[in-house]
Enzyme design. Structure first.
Site, PDB file in Angstrom:
ATOM      1  N   THR A  40       0.838  -1.207   0.000  1.00 56.44           N
ATOM      2  CA  THR A  40       0.000   0.000   0.000  1.00 56.44           C
ATOM      3  C   THR A  40       0.870   1.253   0.000  1.00 56.44           C
ATOM      4  O   THR A  40       2.021   1.223   0.466  1.00 56.44           O
ATOM      5  CB  THR A  40      -0.916   0.020   1.240  1.00 56.44           C
ATOM      6  OG1 THR A  40      -1.562   1.296   1.359  1.00 56.44           O
ATOM      7  CG2 THR A  40      -0.114  -0.203   2.512  1.00 56.44           C
ATOM      8  N   ASP A  41       0.312   2.347  -0.492  1.00 56.68           N
ATOM      9  CA  ASP A  41       1.025   3.622  -0.443  1.00 56.68           C
ATOM     10  C   ASP A  41       1.180   4.136   0.984  1.00 56.68           C
ATOM     11  O   ASP A  41       1.997   5.014   1.263  1.00 56.68           O
ATOM     12  CB  ASP A  41       0.334   4.672  -1.310  1.00 56.68           C
ATOM     13  CG  ASP A  41      -1.121   4.930  -0.924  1.00 56.68           C
ATOM     14  OD1 ASP A  41      -1.627   4.294   0.025  1.00 56.68           O
ATOM     15  OD2 ASP A  41      -1.771   5.755  -1.596  1.00 56.68           O
ATOM     16  N   GLU A  42       0.436   3.568   1.920  1.00 57.80           N
ATOM     17  CA  GLU A  42       0.499   4.021   3.314  1.00 57.80           C
ATOM     18  C   GLU A  42       1.836   3.722   3.973  1.00 57.80           C
ATOM     19  O   GLU A  42       2.165   4.319   5.004  1.00 57.80           O
ATOM     20  CB  GLU A  42      -0.636   3.410   4.134  1.00 57.80           C
ATOM     21  CG  GLU A  42      -2.013   3.946   3.779  1.00 57.80           C
ATOM     22  CD  GLU A  42      -3.065   3.531   4.790  1.00 57.80           C
ATOM     23  OE1 GLU A  42      -2.786   3.622   6.008  1.00 57.80           O
ATOM     24  OE2 GLU A  42      -4.155   3.111   4.372  1.00 57.80           O
ATOM     25  N   TYR A  66      -1.808  -0.276  11.020  1.00 50.91           N
ATOM     26  CA  TYR A  66      -2.068  -0.979   9.763  1.00 50.91           C
ATOM     27  C   TYR A  66      -0.902  -0.794   8.798  1.00 50.91           C
ATOM     28  O   TYR A  66      -0.351  -1.761   8.256  1.00 50.91           O
ATOM     29  CB  TYR A  66      -3.360  -0.467   9.127  1.00 50.91           C
ATOM     30  CG  TYR A  66      -3.545  -0.941   7.696  1.00 50.91           C
ATOM     31  CD1 TYR A  66      -3.979  -2.232   7.438  1.00 50.91           C
ATOM     32  CD2 TYR A  66      -3.258  -0.103   6.612  1.00 50.91           C
ATOM     33  CE1 TYR A  66      -4.123  -2.681   6.123  1.00 50.91           C
ATOM     34  CE2 TYR A  66      -3.399  -0.540   5.315  1.00 50.91           C
ATOM     35  CZ  TYR A  66      -3.840  -1.829   5.077  1.00 50.91           C
ATOM     36  OH  TYR A  66      -3.970  -2.275   3.775  1.00 50.91           O
ATOM     37  N   LYS A  70       1.934  -3.514   7.208  1.00 51.53           N
ATOM     38  CA  LYS A  70       2.188  -3.709   5.780  1.00 51.53           C
ATOM     39  C   LYS A  70       3.673  -3.510   5.456  1.00 51.53           C
ATOM     40  O   LYS A  70       4.251  -4.224   4.628  1.00 51.53           O
ATOM     41  CB  LYS A  70       1.332  -2.757   4.949  1.00 51.53           C
ATOM     42  CG  LYS A  70      -0.167  -2.997   5.045  1.00 51.53           C
ATOM     43  CD  LYS A  70      -0.578  -4.322   4.419  1.00 51.53           C
ATOM     44  CE  LYS A  70      -0.569  -4.262   2.904  1.00 51.53           C
ATOM     45  NZ  LYS A  70      -1.113  -5.513   2.294  1.00 51.53           N
TER      46      LYS A  70
END
Length: 267
Positions: A40-42, A66, A70
């Site tokens: 994810t870009d997060e 979260y 990741k």
């Protein structure tokens, strides 16, 4: 399951870290030809409004449990590539949306709320932005990576559609024939609730590396949004069943009698 209001964020560690480790070990044992890890870009953390889009080589700086889980999963993937020569590729995508998505996500949630004639729900002041990628374009990106990606590489899947949450409200209200005439009318159709414990204001990735393989974002946000809204109008309630737990401001996950996670309302 991705919800920032889980009663216990251990769920992220179990699913994203332990789950990825199990898959990596199974892939190693079976001698698979390619392992594509969807991240994810997060994992990059918050990107200031005036900052440049981040390349795949940028430092990972996740700001919530979260995103941290990741990023941890990515470390395991890289470790299996280095230690065991497992053929891996990592993909970091912007926010994916489209038909069939469970309505804990903002676009399907807002579509379902408007279809019911309810108010929209905004965390904080509505200024955070997200970049949205239509599901079909995301699938095409994964297909390009599968066919043309280089082992051991990371690819951002970047969208050009960056939209603030409050502007998304306006677009969806227009889709439902409830376009506000002024700011007061807009705010009358929104419940502003407390913000998330830490709500990254913006994510921004540079997707030119993947575009170099030949991938392009084919679906304009206006087209994808209209298609998505139509699907939720026609099918959401019958497809997903009772959506009440997902349409609250702060859904949480609890364990049912079978030990599976379920969403429940949380005030």
């Amino acid at each position: 399951m991705r919800s920032p209001y889980l009663r216990c964020s251990y769920t992220f560690t179990y699913a994203n870290v332990f789950g990825t480790h199990v898959l990596l070990e199974a892939a190693k044992a079976q001698g698979i030809k390619l392992f594509i890890h969807v991240s994810t870009d997060e994992v990059y953390g918050e990107v200031p409004t005036d900052a440049a889009d981040l390349l795949e080589t940028a430092i990972l700086s996740p700001t919530n449990p979260y995103a941290a889980s990741k990023a941890a999963a990515e470390m395991l993937v890289n470790a299996y590539y280095k230690s065991f020569k497992l053929p891996v590729i990592i993909v970091r995508s912007n926010n994916v949306y489209g038909p069939h998505q469970y309505p804990e996500k903002i676009i399907p949630k807002f579509s379902c709320l408007l279809h019911r004639g309810s108010k929209l729900i905004i965390h904080g002041d509505g200024t955070p932005t997200r970049r949205y990628l239509y599901g079909g374009d995301a699938a095409d990106a994964f297909d390009f990576v599968l066919a043309k990606g280089e082992i051991g590489q990371i690819y951002n899947v970047g969208s050009e559609a960056e939209v603030a949450n409050l502007d998304l409200c306006k677009l969806l209200l227009k889709e439902f024939g409830r376009e506000p005439k002024d700011q007061a009318e807009l705010e009358a159709q929104i419940d502003f609730v407390r913000d998330r414990p830490f709500n990254d204001h913006r994510y921004a990735v540079d997707g030119n590396k993947l575009k170099g393989l030949g991938w392009t974002q084919n679906t304009p946000f206006s087209t994808g949004l209209a298609t998505t809204v139509k699907w939720y109008r026609d099918w959401a309630e019958s497809w997903w069943g009772n959506l009440d737990p997902a349409l609250t401001a702060f859904p949480v996950s609890v364990q049912n009698k079978q030990g599976n996670a379920e969403l429940r309302p949380h005030s």
